[in-house]
Design a protein around this motif. Sequence first.
Motif, short mmCIF file in Angstrom:
data_model
loop_
_atom_site.label_atom_id
_atom_site.label_comp_id
_atom_site.label_asym_id
_atom_site.label_seq_id
_atom_site.Cartn_x
_atom_site.Cartn_y
_atom_site.Cartn_z
N VAL A 73 0.83 -1.21 0.00
CA VAL A 73 0.00 0.00 0.00
C VAL A 73 0.87 1.26 0.00
CG1 VAL A 73 -1.69 1.35 1.31
CG2 VAL A 73 -1.96 -1.13 1.11
N ALA A 74 1.89 1.27 0.83
CA ALA A 74 2.75 2.46 0.93
C ALA A 74 3.49 2.72 -0.39
CB ALA A 74 3.75 2.29 2.07
N LEU A 75 3.94 1.66 -1.04
CA LEU A 75 4.63 1.84 -2.33
C LEU A 75 3.66 2.36 -3.39
CD1 LEU A 75 6.91 -1.32 -2.40
CD2 LEU A 75 7.65 1.07 -2.23
N TYR A 76 2.43 1.85 -3.35
CA TYR A 76 1.43 2.37 -4.28
C TYR A 76 1.19 3.86 -4.05
CZ TYR A 76 -3.20 3.62 -5.98
OH TYR A 76 -4.25 4.26 -6.58
N LEU A 77 1.05 4.24 -2.78
CA LEU A 77 0.83 5.64 -2.45
C LEU A 77 2.03 6.50 -2.85
CD1 LEU A 77 -0.89 5.25 1.04
CD2 LEU A 77 -1.97 5.95 -1.11
N ALA A 78 3.23 5.91 -2.82
CA ALA A 78 4.43 6.66 -3.21
C ALA A 78 4.49 6.88 -4.72
CB ALA A 78 5.68 5.93 -2.73
N THR A 79 3.96 5.92 -5.49
CA THR A 79 4.05 6.05 -6.95
C THR A 79 3.21 7.20 -7.48
OG1 THR A 79 2.26 4.44 -7.33
CG2 THR A 79 4.53 3.60 -7.26
N TYR A 80 2.09 7.49 -6.80
CA TYR A 80 1.21 8.56 -7.30
C TYR A 80 1.92 9.92 -7.33
CZ TYR A 80 -2.66 11.83 -7.64
OH TYR A 80 -3.48 12.87 -8.02
N PRO A 81 2.52 10.37 -6.23
CA PRO A 81 3.23 11.65 -6.31
C PRO A 81 4.45 11.59 -7.23
CG PRO A 81 3.54 10.63 -4.15
CD PRO A 81 2.46 9.86 -4.84
N LEU A 82 5.07 10.41 -7.35
CA LEU A 82 6.21 10.30 -8.27
C LEU A 82 5.75 10.55 -9.71
CD1 LEU A 82 8.22 7.21 -6.95
CD2 LEU A 82 8.94 9.61 -6.94
N LEU A 83 4.64 9.92 -10.08
CA LEU A 83 4.11 10.12 -11.43
C LEU A 83 3.61 11.56 -11.62
CD1 LEU A 83 2.20 6.74 -11.90
CD2 LEU A 83 4.36 7.43 -12.96
N MET A 84 3.11 12.14 -10.54
CA MET A 84 2.66 13.53 -10.59
C MET A 84 3.86 14.46 -10.82
SD MET A 84 0.00 15.40 -8.00
CE MET A 84 1.09 15.27 -6.57
N ALA A 85 4.99 14.12 -10.22
CA ALA A 85 6.20 14.92 -10.41
C ALA A 85 6.67 14.84 -11.86
CB ALA A 85 7.30 14.43 -9.47
N VAL A 86 6.56 13.65 -12.44
CA VAL A 86 6.93 13.47 -13.85
C VAL A 86 6.01 14.31 -14.74
CG1 VAL A 86 7.00 11.82 -15.76
CG2 VAL A 86 7.91 11.18 -13.53
N LYS A 87 4.73 14.30 -14.42
CA LYS A 87 3.74 15.01 -15.23
C LYS A 87 3.90 16.52 -15.13
CE LYS A 87 -1.28 15.60 -15.71
NZ LYS A 87 -2.62 15.14 -15.24
N THR A 88 4.05 17.03 -13.91
CA THR A 88 4.08 18.48 -13.69
C THR A 88 5.48 19.08 -13.76
OG1 THR A 88 4.28 18.20 -11.29
CG2 THR A 88 2.05 18.31 -12.20
N LYS A 89 6.49 18.22 -13.70
CA LYS A 89 7.90 18.66 -13.69
C LYS A 89 8.18 19.57 -12.51
CE LYS A 89 8.37 18.27 -18.72
NZ LYS A 89 8.69 18.95 -19.99
N ARG A 90 7.51 19.28 -11.38
CA ARG A 90 7.74 20.01 -10.14
C ARG A 90 8.36 19.08 -9.12
NH1 ARG A 90 2.36 23.49 -8.88
NH2 ARG A 90 3.69 24.06 -7.12
N ASN A 91 9.06 19.66 -8.15
CA ASN A 91 9.76 18.85 -7.16
C ASN A 91 8.95 18.54 -5.91
OD1 ASN A 91 12.15 18.70 -8.68
ND2 ASN A 91 12.84 20.70 -7.93
N ASP A 92 7.93 19.37 -5.60
CA ASP A 92 7.22 19.19 -4.33
C ASP A 92 6.51 17.84 -4.20
OD1 ASP A 92 6.00 20.59 -6.39
OD2 ASP A 92 4.47 21.47 -5.12
N PRO A 93 6.07 17.18 -5.27
CA PRO A 93 5.46 15.85 -5.07
C PRO A 93 6.44 14.81 -4.51
CG PRO A 93 4.77 16.76 -7.17
CD PRO A 93 5.86 17.64 -6.66
N TYR A 94 7.75 15.08 -4.60
CA TYR A 94 8.70 14.13 -4.05
C TYR A 94 8.64 14.04 -2.54
CZ TYR A 94 10.89 13.79 -8.65
OH TYR A 94 11.13 13.56 -9.98
N VAL A 95 8.09 15.10 -1.89
CA VAL A 95 7.98 15.10 -0.43
C VAL A 95 7.07 13.96 0.05
CG1 VAL A 95 7.25 16.41 1.60
CG2 VAL A 95 8.48 17.55 -0.25
N PRO A 96 5.80 13.88 -0.41
CA PRO A 96 4.97 12.75 0.03
C PRO A 96 5.49 11.41 -0.45
CG PRO A 96 3.87 14.02 -1.69
CD PRO A 96 5.05 14.83 -1.26
N ALA A 97 6.13 11.36 -1.62
CA ALA A 97 6.69 10.10 -2.11
C ALA A 97 7.74 9.57 -1.12
CB ALA A 97 7.31 10.29 -3.49
#
Length: 241
Positions: free
Chosen positions: A44-68
């Motif tokens: 579950v935790a790895l799944y939750l981590a992938t969402y902000p990682l993919l969001m960071a790829v999409k938006t090209k922003r760094n802040d999603p790496y915090v929740p990841a």
Amino acid sequence: MANKSKWVMPKQHGAWAMLIIPFWLGAYAGGLSWIHAPLFVAWVALYLATYPLLMAVKTKRNDPYVPAARYGAIAAPALAVSLWQQPALFYFGLAMMPFFLVNTYYSKKKNERAFWNDAAAIAAFCIGGLAAFYAGRGELTVEAFELAAFSFLFFIGSTFYVKTMIREKKNERYKWLSWGYHALLIVGLIAIGESFAVLAYAPSVIRAVYLYGKSLPIMKLGMLEIANAAYFFIAMIVLYS
């Protein structure tokens, strides 16, 4: 944004069924063990981590790496315990990587709703089911692959159906893809002698045809899918008991 991004939750609520059902079907069929507790926490935790990682790829922003990173910190000890008990689980993670790369590609293209993106995610979730089976049994059997295949077929059908009800509801091509898929699924199961499994998919077929074209609120549509997924899960448990 930094404070708001501490705990980011995925918006695809239907993915929770995909995350949970293959895993616990595999755990049940492979033999429930204490190792499934830390393995599920890590899953579950790895799944939750992938969402902000993919969001960071999409938006090209760094802040999603915090929740990841935060979700990764939760996954790490649980995963360490799981790998200590069953080191071969590492290879299941490797098997998921190509599908994650597909998801990364579609996120970069800002086309996460693409069918093949969904199919790749479903495949990865079903590999999680294989991992849960292996964690309990210590080996993979034909039964493990059958369950993974049944789960994959169910969620692909759900993907077609949901698309015909929301984003592709005016697309005749998707209607026939959905109807054709569900019809071939039933014919195929009967042809290979899996008549009981037909009962597990019966509500899926009925709702794909009967509800098509009807205007349902998103909430009601989601609740019906949760009920259908729960029915499928129980039917599979009965089938493999």
